[in-house]
Scaffold this motif. Structure first.
Motif, PDB file in Angstrom:
ATOM      1  N   GLU A 136      -4.831   1.981 -10.765  1.00 53.08           N
ATOM      2  CA  GLU A 136      -4.924   0.805  -9.880  1.00 53.08           C
ATOM      3  C   GLU A 136      -5.841  -0.195 -10.543  1.00 53.08           C
ATOM      4  OE1 GLU A 136      -4.055   2.195  -5.283  1.00 53.08           O
ATOM      5  OE2 GLU A 136      -6.106   1.822  -5.876  1.00 53.08           O
ATOM      6  N   HIS A 196      -1.613  13.534  -3.669  1.00 50.55           N
ATOM      7  CA  HIS A 196      -0.403  12.816  -4.122  1.00 50.55           C
ATOM      8  C   HIS A 196       0.085  13.324  -5.487  1.00 50.55           C
ATOM      9  CE1 HIS A 196      -1.472  10.264  -0.902  1.00 50.55           C
ATOM     10  NE2 HIS A 196      -2.181   9.367  -1.542  1.00 50.55           N
ATOM     11  N   ARG A 199      -1.708  -1.831 -12.509  1.00 51.93           N
ATOM     12  CA  ARG A 199      -1.316  -0.965 -11.403  1.00 51.93           C
ATOM     13  C   ARG A 199       0.013  -0.328 -11.770  1.00 51.93           C
ATOM     14  NH1 ARG A 199       2.203  -1.633  -6.813  1.00 51.93           N
ATOM     15  NH2 ARG A 199       1.748   0.041  -5.341  1.00 51.93           N
ATOM     16  N   HIS A 230       1.890  10.437   1.873  1.00 51.75           N
ATOM     17  CA  HIS A 230       2.885   9.359   1.859  1.00 51.75           C
ATOM     18  C   HIS A 230       3.629   9.248   0.524  1.00 51.75           C
ATOM     19  CE1 HIS A 230      -0.201   6.745  -0.016  1.00 51.75           C
ATOM     20  NE2 HIS A 230       0.790   5.958  -0.365  1.00 51.75           N
ATOM     21  N   TYR A 231       3.082   9.867  -0.561  1.00 52.89           N
ATOM     22  CA  TYR A 231       3.813   9.825  -1.825  1.00 52.89           C
ATOM     23  C   TYR A 231       5.141  10.583  -1.717  1.00 52.89           C
ATOM     24  CZ  TYR A 231       1.028   7.034  -4.888  1.00 52.89           C
ATOM     25  OH  TYR A 231       0.439   5.945  -5.483  1.00 52.89           O
ATOM     26  N   LYS A 240      -4.071  12.769   5.225  1.00 49.56           N
ATOM     27  CA  LYS A 240      -5.214  13.184   4.431  1.00 49.56           C
ATOM     28  C   LYS A 240      -6.372  12.194   4.582  1.00 49.56           C
ATOM     29  CE  LYS A 240      -4.783  10.590   0.363  1.00 49.56           C
ATOM     30  NZ  LYS A 240      -5.923   9.787   0.472  1.00 49.56           N
ATOM     31  N   ARG A 267     -12.922   0.024   1.554  1.00 47.31           N
ATOM     32  CA  ARG A 267     -12.902   1.447   1.930  1.00 47.31           C
ATOM     33  C   ARG A 267     -14.011   2.236   1.247  1.00 47.31           C
ATOM     34  NH1 ARG A 267      -8.286   3.842  -0.056  1.00 47.31           N
ATOM     35  NH2 ARG A 267      -8.097   5.388   1.569  1.00 47.31           N
ATOM     36  N   LYS A 289       8.055   8.420  -0.870  1.00 43.54           N
ATOM     37  CA  LYS A 289       8.529   7.379  -1.800  1.00 43.54           C
ATOM     38  C   LYS A 289       9.902   7.801  -2.339  1.00 43.54           C
ATOM     39  CE  LYS A 289       3.933   5.764  -3.180  1.00 43.54           C
ATOM     40  NZ  LYS A 289       3.779   4.333  -3.026  1.00 43.54           N
ATOM     41  N   TYR A 348     -15.535   5.475   2.959  1.00 37.92           N
ATOM     42  CA  TYR A 348     -14.651   6.638   2.847  1.00 37.92           C
ATOM     43  C   TYR A 348     -14.625   7.139   1.403  1.00 37.92           C
ATOM     44  CZ  TYR A 348     -10.212   8.553   1.277  1.00 37.92           C
ATOM     45  OH  TYR A 348      -9.274   9.301   0.617  1.00 37.92           O
ATOM     46  N   LYS A 402      -9.226   3.944 -10.480  1.00 36.53           N
ATOM     47  CA  LYS A 402      -9.276   2.609  -9.864  1.00 36.53           C
ATOM     48  C   LYS A 402     -10.038   1.703 -10.820  1.00 36.53           C
ATOM     49  CE  LYS A 402      -9.012   4.047  -5.076  1.00 36.53           C
ATOM     50  NZ  LYS A 402      -8.016   3.223  -4.409  1.00 36.53           N
ATOM     51  N   TRP A 414      -1.755   7.621 -13.122  1.00 41.69           N
ATOM     52  CA  TRP A 414      -1.837   6.791 -11.904  1.00 41.69           C
ATOM     53  C   TRP A 414      -2.968   5.800 -12.090  1.00 41.69           C
ATOM     54  CZ3 TRP A 414      -5.463   5.629  -8.200  1.00 41.69           C
ATOM     55  CH2 TRP A 414      -5.007   5.188  -6.944  1.00 41.69           C
ATOM     56  N   GLN A 461       5.841   3.389  -9.640  1.00 46.43           N
ATOM     57  CA  GLN A 461       5.554   2.014  -9.282  1.00 46.43           C
ATOM     58  C   GLN A 461       4.936   1.303 -10.479  1.00 46.43           C
ATOM     59  OE1 GLN A 461       3.694   3.116  -5.689  1.00 46.43           O
ATOM     60  NE2 GLN A 461       1.678   3.345  -6.539  1.00 46.43           N
ATOM     61  N   ASP A 493      -9.176  11.963  -3.437  1.00 42.93           N
ATOM     62  CA  ASP A 493      -8.420  10.852  -2.857  1.00 42.93           C
ATOM     63  C   ASP A 493      -6.948  10.867  -3.284  1.00 42.93           C
ATOM     64  OD1 ASP A 493      -8.116   8.439  -1.376  1.00 42.93           O
ATOM     65  OD2 ASP A 493      -8.240   7.282  -3.225  1.00 42.93           O
ATOM     66  N   VAL A 494      -6.691  11.075  -4.546  1.00 45.99           N
ATOM     67  CA  VAL A 494      -5.278  11.031  -4.973  1.00 45.99           C
ATOM     68  C   VAL A 494      -4.807  12.220  -5.822  1.00 45.99           C
ATOM     69  CG1 VAL A 494      -5.078   8.502  -4.876  1.00 45.99           C
ATOM     70  CG2 VAL A 494      -5.706   9.564  -7.011  1.00 45.99           C
TER      71      VAL A 494
HETATM   72  C1  BG6 Z   1      -4.124   6.416  -0.658  1.00 43.29           C
HETATM   73  C2  BG6 Z   1      -5.473   6.426  -1.320  1.00 43.29           C
HETATM   74  O1  BG6 Z   1      -3.785   7.688  -0.213  1.00 43.29           O
HETATM   75  O2  BG6 Z   1      -3.152   5.972  -1.590  1.00 43.29           O
HETATM   76  C3  BG6 Z   1      -5.814   5.063  -1.878  1.00 43.29           C
HETATM   77  O3  BG6 Z   1      -6.441   6.801  -0.363  1.00 43.29           O
HETATM   78  C4  BG6 Z   1      -4.722   4.567  -2.780  1.00 43.29           C
HETATM   79  O4  BG6 Z   1      -7.047   5.086  -2.573  1.00 43.29           O
HETATM   80  C5  BG6 Z   1      -3.366   4.661  -2.073  1.00 43.29           C
HETATM   81  O5  BG6 Z   1      -4.992   3.218  -3.093  1.00 43.29           O
HETATM   82  C6  BG6 Z   1      -2.253   4.314  -3.022  1.00 43.29           C
HETATM   83  O6  BG6 Z   1      -1.030   4.280  -2.328  1.00 43.29           O
HETATM   84  P1  BG6 Z   1       0.185   3.455  -2.915  1.00 43.29           P
HETATM   85  O7  BG6 Z   1       1.320   3.842  -2.059  1.00 43.29           O
HETATM   86  O8  BG6 Z   1      -0.207   2.008  -2.811  1.00 43.29           O
HETATM   87  O9  BG6 Z   1       0.319   3.860  -4.336  1.00 43.29           O
END
Ligand code: BG6
Length: 490
Positions: A228, A252, A353, A190-191, A160, A235, A194, A238, A348, A226, A386, A247-248
């Motif tokens: 951060e 995710h 986190r 990628h989520y 993505k 970034r 996990k 982007y 964010k 979620w 996490q 983004d998320v």
């Molecule tokens: C990415 C986002 O897909 O996932 C980022 O673009 C985000 O903004 C990141 O920080 C978070 O991934 P993880 O695995 O660290 O929670």
């Protein structure tokens, strides 16, 4: 996914990382490949070809990646040897992404290096989505991609953002389909790689105690949170184009929601799992502005360090209205979930986190303990993704003592202390699935379209009306309106 009990290791493999000098490649893809190598998941006859614009020799490429290769799966005494062995499988060819000639050079280099004429190939496009299409066409033009189904395959991995709305996503899907069939395309979220996210289906469908109560009669609300505690870092360029929803949330967090809300798949095959995810996504109504809060961080001090406002970050226009935090309420319109709000908050520049899912059960009807001394909260099931993967069930207990006093307690399952062995990184899981041809954890095109349908109307409205986000200080808990939105139906 769950089906990978047997290994389906191919006899040979070439992995082409397009964009090999970037962060995704050096920090995620190559370390994951090294971890798979150390665990014996790569065939003996394998090669990794880095391709990017930066002019590098094989040796320069190897020394660049070495610092990111950690020996999580190799004993420390053999670490250096394993690393050196792995590096002998890594090669580099510089070139331009959209150039057929550059890919012809790469192709020739690959043929000189590969042992066999017929090789399985994975193309990992670790490049910005804006150049996916031209790059894929240039690769196809150079004859790199095998299209005919046969004993050797070519697969492409993309990540993505897949477009910015339904329309741009469809254009990307159609364009890529000119080169790679849907079967060959692996869209990573990628989520989904996990460990604890993979456990969601097991938790729901392998435990009798959950499945019968997993519905509107017993569950009052579901919240996915979620956070951060960092800003957009390097970034900014982007992020400013996409914002936190694209983004998320649209990917995710919506994927997590789909796994929590979907019906039981007929089997654990990737087709059945994805069919159910698509079905539940299609039953979610598009988000509306009145069930959404948008926020953007201003300056703030955390741990004695001052953090700049989003609009002062590198590459961000001073008048940017891009949200760095958002809350939305979603409604799943089916028999199981009618009337149960699913809320998602993501941001964010917040105070910590963490990411977790909270499943809040209904109050017990006619609770005979309600005045001992007061009614304690209803049960909660918390799945913490996490920083420390855990599952907590909050239950009410009698506090030991001679009087009858109740207390809220936790049944805890902490991954770190419960499971010995290492928890694989999401990219290890996902790349192994690409190698083995297991698509359960990848996003199918109709799933992507259904996810965009939920967010496209509201995202267009935000852009059209130039909605200004509510400001919140960096390091805080986010815009105050979020709490109001989340409790509006209480
Ligand atoms: C990415 C986002 O897909 O996932 C980022 O673009 C985000 O903004 C990141 O920080 C978070 O991934 P993880 O695995 O660290 O929670």
């Amino acid at each position: 996914m769950i089906s990978s009990f047997m290994t389906k290791k191919p006899e040979n493999l070439s992995i082409v990382i397009v964009g090999a000098s970037g962060d995704l490649s050096t920090k995620k893809i190559l370390p994951a490949l090294f971890a798979l190598y150390c665990q014996g998941f790569l065939p003996e006859d394998f090669r990794i070809f880095g391709f990017a614009r930066t002019p590098l020799s094989n040796d320069e490429f190897r020394s660049r990646i070495t610092e990111h290769l950690t020996c999580r799966y190799a004993p420390s005494e053999s670490c250096a040897d394993r690393t050196n062995e792995f590096l002998t499988h890594c090669f580099y060819s510089p070139g331009k992404y959209e150039s057929r000639e550059s890919f012809l050079d790469l192709y020739q280099f690959m043929q000189e290096t590969e042992k066999s004429q017929a090789t399985n190939r994975i193309f990992y496009l670790a490049i910005p989505p804006s150049i996916f299409l031209d790059t894929a066409r240039a690769m196809a033009g150079a004859g790199l991609v095998i299209c005919e189904p046969g004993s050797y395959w070519s697969r492409v991995v993309i990540e993505k953002p897949f477009g910015k709305d339904r329309e741009s996503s469809d254009i990307l899907t159609r364009g890529l389909a000119e080169v790679f069939s849907e079967e060959q395309t692996y869209r990573i979220d990628h989520y989904l790689g996990k460990e604890i996210i993979q456990n969601l289906m097991v938790l729901r469908f392998a435990n009798l105690v959950f499945e019968p109560i997993w519905n509107r009669s017993f569950i009052k609300r579901i919240h996915i949170d979620w956070k951060e505690n960092i800003g957009v870092e390097n970034r900014g360029g982007y992020f400013d184009e996409y914002g936190i929803v694209r983004d998320v949330i649209q990917n995710h967090l919506l994927q997590i929601l789909a796994l929590i809300a979907m019906e039981k798949p007929v089997t654990v095959s990737s087709r059945h799992i994805r069919d159910e995810k698509v079905r539940v996504l299609k039953s979610i109504s598009p988000v509306t502005l009145d069930e959404m809060v948008l926020g953007q961080y201003t300056e703030g001090i955390t741990n004695n360090i001052s953090n700049v406002a989003y609009t002062r970050e590198q590459a961000i226009p001073a008048d940017s209205a891009t949200p760095t935090c958002a809350a939305v309420i979603l409604h799943v319109n089916n028999k199981r979930w009618n009337g149960v709000p699913f809320s998602i908050t993501a941001g964010k520049g917040l105070d910590s986190r963490s990411s977790e899912v909270r499943i809040q059960f209904r109050e017990l009807p006619e609770n005979i303990f309600c005045n001992v001394p007061q009614c304690l909260p209803a049960n909660d099931l918390i799945i913490r993704i996490q920083p420390d993967e855990s599952i907590f069930l909050n239950i009410i207990n009698k506090k030991p003592g001679l009087d009858l006093s109740l207390v809220e307690t936790n049944l805890n399952l902490r991954y770190q202390s419960t499971f010995s062995g290492k928890i694989p990184d999401a990219y290890e899981r996902l790349i192994l699935d690409v190698i083995e041809g297991d698509k359960g954890l990848f996003i199918r095109s109709d799933e992507l379209a259904a996810a965009w349908d939920i967010f496209t109307p509201v995202l267009h409205k935000i852009d059209r009306l130039k909605i200004k986000p509510e400001l919140y200080p960096f390091g805080s808990s986010g815009p105050s309106s979020i709490q109001k939105l989340l409790t509006k139906d209480d």
